[in-house]
Design an enzyme around this catalytic site. Structure first.
Site, PDB file in Angstrom:
ATOM      1  N   GLU A   1       4.271   0.931   1.897  1.00  0.00           N
ATOM      2  CA  GLU A   1       5.351   0.779   3.011  1.00  0.00           C
ATOM      3  C   GLU A   1       6.825   1.032   2.276  1.00  0.00           C
ATOM      4  O   GLU A   1       6.842   0.754   1.127  1.00  0.00           O
ATOM      5  CB  GLU A   1       5.007  -0.715   3.368  1.00  0.00           C
ATOM      6  CG  GLU A   1       3.705  -1.055   4.210  1.00  0.00           C
ATOM      7  CD  GLU A   1       2.478  -1.283   2.988  1.00  0.00           C
ATOM      8  OE1 GLU A   1       1.774  -0.671   3.021  1.00  0.00           O
ATOM      9  OE2 GLU A   1       2.659  -2.379   2.453  1.00  0.00           O
TER      10      GLU A   1
ATOM     11  N   CYS B   1       0.765  -1.202  -0.061  1.00  0.00           N
ATOM     12  CA  CYS B   1       0.044   0.042  -0.094  1.00  0.00           C
ATOM     13  C   CYS B   1       0.867   1.101  -0.027  1.00  0.00           C
ATOM     14  O   CYS B   1       0.932   2.052  -1.015  1.00  0.00           O
ATOM     15  CB  CYS B   1      -1.024   0.111   1.271  1.00  0.00           C
ATOM     16  SG  CYS B   1      -2.290  -1.163   1.115  1.00  0.00           S
TER      17      CYS B   1
END
Length: 787
Positions: free
Chosen positions: A433, A431
């Site tokens: 990270e 997402c």
């Protein structure tokens, strides 16, 4: 422009029915039954991997040029019984659920009933995890205080670097053999463990080479039987490509794409890693091949683009492994979070934008697929034309690509102890990270429900959802004299539950290190070969464990309401507040209107509430960051929800900000729905007060109406908004460009909007694939009509 071939294969990919491919489970079970206890665990895992790649059917679809599927055909989803042994009722649920369903054939039921469950029920990692958790962990988990990613999926959130495009597995075998030859059994007490791990790596290298050769042989067979001279030539070329890679380093653009794809299939076949493996900085990896061949005249831009489009189709053919229970609730999507990035900086700190950067953006725009996810790494050194090109793609309304602050991301990694060179070659995946690509295991441990901690605090350790006392008795809030008393109690509860979470994660980490190594993934991640240590045991150069905070907007607004209305203005007593929350505001319209409409809300550049947000964030950070994890690294935080903000909201009653019981929490670091009332500029100024550089990722969603972005002037204004946010060290921003009324039409007439894509959290998905609650949450997000 898409070729007819690409259009057809894209359509076939979209129409393919996700289904359970049970044979992987069959092959692994056969190996375990014959060899368990007779060979070391790494070797057993490697033998299982080899058996899968030796026996699985080879699929080469009509017209394909990039080949290889995770199942026996497109949309096949293997199961991983060694991790999570599904009950027959799980298969029933997978088939019958409205969203994220999987077709399950009788063959799968029969295998699971007669072989799978009897053998794996007590041996799976999920069974071992649950049996090793404390009652306190179980209570918190069932209450929705946190989730655990490894309950059904394996560690493995990592990304490829350039080595895959510069080496073949023949080269990796030589490196492994060198490490084997250097083992010192006289002085190294772990020499035996290292030997077994390195032996396992060699087996997996042989397996992936064999897998490539099997595709080459299949292509030759198809070519011999093919009457179409054009297709016959293509099949012969496929056989030549697969004969070379992945055994040898790719020598051209086509081979580079195919070599990566074989590695991707290997990683995701070995274990169902969360998140899926990713090629990372694909534009930088492909540019040298593209540039050389175009200059030589051996590759045209049009054919390079077609191959790239076909590469995109391969990702879309792979639904995420089937999930059930809490794991489905925290991530209800077919998307497997492979995330391809473009732009950013080179290892020397120079602008990395190149020809492939723009070609990939055009591919994203024309392919209109939810997989793979895509992102732009935007640096101050990247040209303005690059960000505007990306924003024109975003303007089309499919939520891709997301945009990351490359300069801040690099600083985040350096702050965590990574070298500047490794940080520059890293970026963001999944997402949002952050990680050092090809060199880091950055493992997601699960979501943490910050708002739930406040609810438990307000109930003196009692959880209204499970009707159990699960927290500390920090005092009846009716007797708190000040807001500081309340926040002190909150901090104690936060520490208590984070301690439970981390203790459990430590046990789970060791279980995976000891019992579920990943020797194939270890081959492609520095420094597993040189250390002789598995990826899951801390063999990577860097090893980070992330806990994801959820609901920061909801808890900030709730604390603002309590501080203002209860302790300062005394418009409500604490007793009155607790009573109206217990009744979900029924019969208390005045109190609800006061809390919902008259509370100073996060997202409006108001220091009063933004400071409360910072206090929660800082406490979360200080109680997690730097704690040692079980694989030689440290725990860190990031702030993202996937779809867990919906699940977490469902286990929380009414909240002091006026939110009704059961409704979703705020997502990412975005404000609550309707709470941001002063436009997008105020939003970015509020969220930038959080110290993003202390995290491994934050997620900010914004929503605009399409007419706002119609002109080039508007694109310039949006580029300025992004640049301004990034100058304040914001980590990430993404956009939904869609009208709420269109989404409402899609709810009522889904058959007319089959390809409508929206940005959910750290990923895009088809609107029709989302639950009604998640659809409503996206519809109700603040719709900005100006800058």
């Amino acid at each position: 422009m898409l070729t007819e071939r690409v259009k057809r294969l894209r359509k076939e990919s979209l129409k393919a029915v996700p289904h359970i491919w049970i044979d992987r489970a069959r092959y692994v079970t056969d190996v375990y039954k014959e060899h368990f206890g007779q060979v070391s665990t790494p070797v057993l895992r490697a033998m299982s991997f080899y058996e899968i790649l030796k026996r699985k059917p080879i699929y080469i679809g009509d017209g394909e040029l990039i080949v290889g599927e995770k199942g026996a055909k497109p949309a096949g989803a293997p199961t991983y019984p060694e991790l999570c042994c599904h009950e027959l009722s799980d298969f029933d649920v997978m088939q019958s659920r409205k969203q994220v369903s999987f077709k399950v054939e009788k063959e799968a039921y029969d295998f699971q009933e007669s072989i799978g469950i009897p053998y794996w029920e007590k041996k799976s990692m999920r069974s071992k995890i649950i049996s090793n958790m404390t009652p306190e962990w179980i209570n918190a988990y069932e209450a929705g205080v946190f989730t655990e990613f490894m309950e059904q999926r394996a560690p493995g959130h990592t990304v490829a670097d350039k080595k895959i495009f510069l080496k073949g597995f023949k080269d990796f075998k030589e490196e492994i053999q060198t490490s084997l030859d250097k083992l010192d059994f006289s002085n190294d007490l772990r020499a035996y463990e290292k030997r077994e791990e390195l032996k396992a790596m060699l087996i997996t290298c042989d397996a992936i080479i064999m897998y490539g050769k099997r595709h080459a042989n299949k292509a030759r067979e198809l070519a011999e039987a093919c009457d179409d001279p054009v297709r016959k030539g293509e099949l012969i070329k496929i056989s030549e490509v697969c004969d070379r890679v992945p055994e040898n380093a790719p020598t051209n653009y086509w081979e580079a794409l195919q070599a990566y794809w074989f590695v991707h299939l290997g990683i995701t076949t070995e274990l169902n890693t969360w998140d899926a493996f990713s090629p990372g900085r694909l534009d930088q990896h492909l540019q040298p091949f593209y540039e050389k061949e175009v200059k030589e005249g051996s590759l045209t831009k049009d054919f390079a683009y077609e191959l790239l489009n076909l590469f995109w189709v391969k990702f879309n053919n792979q639904p995420a492994p089937p999930k059930v229970g809490f794991t489905l609730l925290e991530s209800a999507t077919y998307t497997d979070f492979a995330n391809i990035g473009v732009g950013g900086l080179t290892i020397d700190g120079l602008d990395a934008v190149n020809d492939m950067s723009y070609m990939i953006l055009d591919c994203i725009n024309e392919m209109r697929l939810v997989q793979p996810s895509s992102n732009v790494q935007l640096s101050r050194k990247n040209p303005e034309g690059f960000i505007k090109h990306a924003l024109r793609v975003i303007r089309e309304g499919r939520g891709q690509p997301s945009i990351f602050n490359a300069d801040a991301v690099i600083e985040e990694m350096v702050n965590m102890g990574k070298s500047l060179e490794d940080a520059r070659e890293g970026g963001c995946s999944g997402c949002v990270e952050t990680g050092a690509f090809g060199k880091e295991a950055y493992i997601l441990q699960g979501y943490f429900n910050l708002t739930k901690i406040l609810e438990i605090t307000l109930n003196n350790g009692y959880d209204k959802y499970t009707r159990k006392s699960i927290g500390l008795q920090t005092g009846d809030p009716r007797y708190f004299k000040s807001y500081d008393d309340l926040f002190d109690a909150f901090k104690k509860q936060l520490k208590y539950f984070l301690d439970i979470k981390i203790k459990g994660s430590n046990v789970i980490g060791r279980l995976y290190a000891n019992e579920m190594p990943a020797p194939f993934m270890s081959v492609v991640i520095d420094d597993c070969i040189t250390s002789g240590v598995d990826y899951n045991a801390g063999g990577a150069r860097y090893n980070s464990s992330y806990i994801q905070g959820v609901g920061i907007g909801t808890i900030s607004d709730s604390l603002s309401a309590i501080k203002d209305h209860v302790f300062e203005k005394q418009a409500l007593s604490m007793d009155q507040l607790l009573q109206v929350l217990d009744k979900n505001f029924e019969g208390h319209d005045y109190e609800r209107a006061l809390l919902f409409n008259k509370t100073r809300k996060y997202g409006n550049d108001d220091d009063y509430v933004d400071d409360l947000m910072k206090s929660v964030f800082d406490e979360f950070y200080h109680q997690v960051n730097g704690r040692e994890n079980p694989i030689g690294g440290h725990y860190r935080i990031n702030m993202l929800p996937t779809t867990c903000h919906v699940f977490f909201g469902s286990v929380i009653g009414a909240t002091p900000d006026g939110r009704f019981s059961g409704l979703p929490l705020s997502e990412g670091i975005s404000p609550t729905k309707g709470g941001d009332r002063n436009g997008p500029t105020a939003v970015i100024k509020s969220v930038a007060k959080m110290d993003h550089l202390k995290t491994g990722g934050t997620l900010l969603n914004q929503k605009f109406t399409p007419d706002l972005l119609e002109t080039e002037s508007a694109i310039g204004s949006l580029a300025s908004l992004v640049r301004s946010y990034f100058r304040m060290d914001g980590h990430h921003i993404q956009f939904n460009v869609v009208r709420a009324d269109l989404l409402k039409q899609a709810q009522e007439n889904p058959e007319d909007f089959e390809e409508l894509i929206v940005r959910v959290a750290g990923y895009s998905d088809y609107f029709n694939h989302l639950s009604r609650a998640l659809q409503d949450e996206i519809i109700n997000r603040t719709e900005h009509k100006g800058f």
